[in-house]
Design a protein around this motif. Structure first.
Motif, PDB file in Angstrom:
ATOM      1  N   HIS A  46      -9.374  -1.863  -4.864  1.00 39.26           N
ATOM      2  CA  HIS A  46      -8.694  -2.924  -5.612  1.00 39.26           C
ATOM      3  C   HIS A  46      -9.293  -3.088  -7.010  1.00 39.26           C
ATOM      4  N   GLY A  47     -10.614  -2.936  -7.131  1.00 39.69           N
ATOM      5  CA  GLY A  47     -11.257  -3.059  -8.436  1.00 39.69           C
ATOM      6  C   GLY A  47     -10.802  -1.989  -9.408  1.00 39.69           C
ATOM      7  N   VAL A  48     -10.726  -0.749  -8.944  1.00 40.65           N
ATOM      8  CA  VAL A  48     -10.269   0.340  -9.808  1.00 40.65           C
ATOM      9  C   VAL A  48      -8.821   0.108 -10.228  1.00 40.65           C
ATOM     10  N   ILE A  49      -7.989  -0.314  -9.301  1.00 37.62           N
ATOM     11  CA  ILE A  49      -6.587  -0.566  -9.624  1.00 37.62           C
ATOM     12  C   ILE A  49      -6.455  -1.741 -10.597  1.00 37.62           C
ATOM     13  N   ASP A  50      -7.167  -2.825 -10.326  1.00 36.42           N
ATOM     14  CA  ASP A  50      -7.066  -4.020 -11.167  1.00 36.42           C
ATOM     15  C   ASP A  50      -7.596  -3.799 -12.583  1.00 36.42           C
ATOM     16  N   HIS A  51      -8.589  -2.924 -12.737  1.00 36.99           N
ATOM     17  CA  HIS A  51      -9.235  -2.707 -14.036  1.00 36.99           C
ATOM     18  C   HIS A  51      -8.920  -1.329 -14.625  1.00 36.99           C
ATOM     19  N   ARG A  52      -7.895  -0.699 -14.123  1.00 33.49           N
ATOM     20  CA  ARG A  52      -7.593   0.691 -14.493  1.00 33.49           C
ATOM     21  C   ARG A  52      -7.480   0.923 -16.001  1.00 33.49           C
ATOM     22  N   LYS A  53      -6.737   0.086 -16.676  1.00 31.52           N
ATOM     23  CA  LYS A  53      -6.548   0.276 -18.119  1.00 31.52           C
ATOM     24  C   LYS A  53      -7.886   0.191 -18.857  1.00 31.52           C
ATOM     25  N   GLU A  54      -8.662  -0.825 -18.540  1.00 28.99           N
ATOM     26  CA  GLU A  54      -9.987  -1.007 -19.162  1.00 28.99           C
ATOM     27  C   GLU A  54     -10.894   0.190 -18.871  1.00 28.99           C
ATOM     28  N   LEU A  55     -10.902   0.646 -17.624  1.00 25.38           N
ATOM     29  CA  LEU A  55     -11.757   1.780 -17.236  1.00 25.38           C
ATOM     30  C   LEU A  55     -11.319   3.053 -17.955  1.00 25.38           C
ATOM     31  N   ASP A  56     -10.010   3.289 -17.999  1.00 27.50           N
ATOM     32  CA  ASP A  56      -9.494   4.488 -18.668  1.00 27.50           C
ATOM     33  C   ASP A  56      -9.869   4.497 -20.150  1.00 27.50           C
ATOM     34  N   GLU A  57      -9.781   3.354 -20.795  1.00 24.53           N
ATOM     35  CA  GLU A  57     -10.150   3.267 -22.210  1.00 24.53           C
ATOM     36  C   GLU A  57     -11.636   3.521 -22.408  1.00 24.53           C
ATOM     37  N   TRP A  58     -12.452   2.984 -21.523  1.00 20.10           N
ATOM     38  CA  TRP A  58     -13.903   3.175 -21.618  1.00 20.10           C
ATOM     39  C   TRP A  58     -14.261   4.651 -21.417  1.00 20.10           C
ATOM     40  N   ILE A  59     -13.664   5.266 -20.411  1.00 22.32           N
ATOM     41  CA  ILE A  59     -13.905   6.688 -20.153  1.00 22.32           C
ATOM     42  C   ILE A  59     -13.444   7.511 -21.353  1.00 22.32           C
ATOM     43  N   ALA A  60     -12.232   7.260 -21.833  1.00 20.76           N
ATOM     44  CA  ALA A  60     -11.665   8.030 -22.951  1.00 20.76           C
ATOM     45  C   ALA A  60     -12.538   7.943 -24.194  1.00 20.76           C
ATOM     46  N   SER A  61     -13.189   6.808 -24.400  1.00 18.53           N
ATOM     47  CA  SER A  61     -14.030   6.648 -25.592  1.00 18.53           C
ATOM     48  C   SER A  61     -15.305   7.489 -25.533  1.00 18.53           C
ATOM     49  N   HIS A  62     -15.598   8.083 -24.376  1.00 12.81           N
ATOM     50  CA  HIS A  62     -16.798   8.906 -24.223  1.00 12.81           C
ATOM     51  C   HIS A  62     -16.488  10.390 -24.013  1.00 12.81           C
ATOM     52  N   LEU A  63     -15.264  10.774 -24.268  1.00 10.32           N
ATOM     53  CA  LEU A  63     -14.878  12.177 -24.153  1.00 10.32           C
ATOM     54  C   LEU A  63     -15.012  12.830 -25.526  1.00 10.32           C
ATOM     55  N   ASP A  64     -15.707  13.946 -25.589  1.00 10.59           N
ATOM     56  CA  ASP A  64     -15.893  14.613 -26.876  1.00 10.59           C
ATOM     57  C   ASP A  64     -14.679  15.442 -27.268  1.00 10.59           C
ATOM     58  N   THR A  65     -14.422  16.482 -26.522  1.00 13.91           N
ATOM     59  CA  THR A  65     -13.362  17.415 -26.890  1.00 13.91           C
ATOM     60  C   THR A  65     -12.167  17.362 -25.951  1.00 13.91           C
TER      61      THR A  65
END
Length: 125
Positions: A46-65
């Motif tokens: 439920h936490g991953v689903i509820d916070h998916r957008k926030e988590l995806d943005e955080w992950i994306a901000s740490h991708l180099d290439t």
């Protein structure tokens, strides 16, 4: 249920939800045999689903290439779970969340999945 088992079941439920029209509770019921759902498993899914957008943005901000959309589903699911634990579960040390995500990626992913997940999550510390 041990936390490692709960993480595996949460991973399976989240992965199924990414590949089908299942709702959250249906996906959880599909992966557990015992009708009483483990609270840690429930919180992860439920936490991953509820916070998916926030988590995806955080992950994306740490991708180099890489672009976030290019990440395979197995790795994306492991990254989301670990990111949720790192941001929203103070009980779990960040290094434990990372190690567990790496193990899930090794079990369910390709040969280099664990290395990829470890690299991204290490940047997120």
């Amino acid at each position: 249920m041990k936390r490692r088992t709960a993480r595996e079941k949460a991973f399976q439920a989240l992965f199924q939800m990414n590949n089908s029209e299942m709702d959250t509770d249906e996906a959880i019921e599909h992966v557990v045999e015992d009708p009483t759902v483990d609270s840690f498993l429930y919180e992860l899914v439920h936490g991953v689903i509820d916070h998916r957008k926030e988590l995806d943005e955080w992950i994306a901000s740490h991708l180099d290439t890489w672009s976030f959309d290019r990440i395979p589903k197995v790795e994306k699911t492991a990254l989301r779970m670990a990111a949720f634990e790192m941001k929203h579960n103070e009980e779990v040390p960040n290094q434990v969340a990372i190690n567990e995500a790496v193990e899930l990626a090794k079990i369910f992913g390709e040969e280099d999945s664990g290395k990829f997940v470890n690299g991204v999550l290490s940047k997120m510390l």
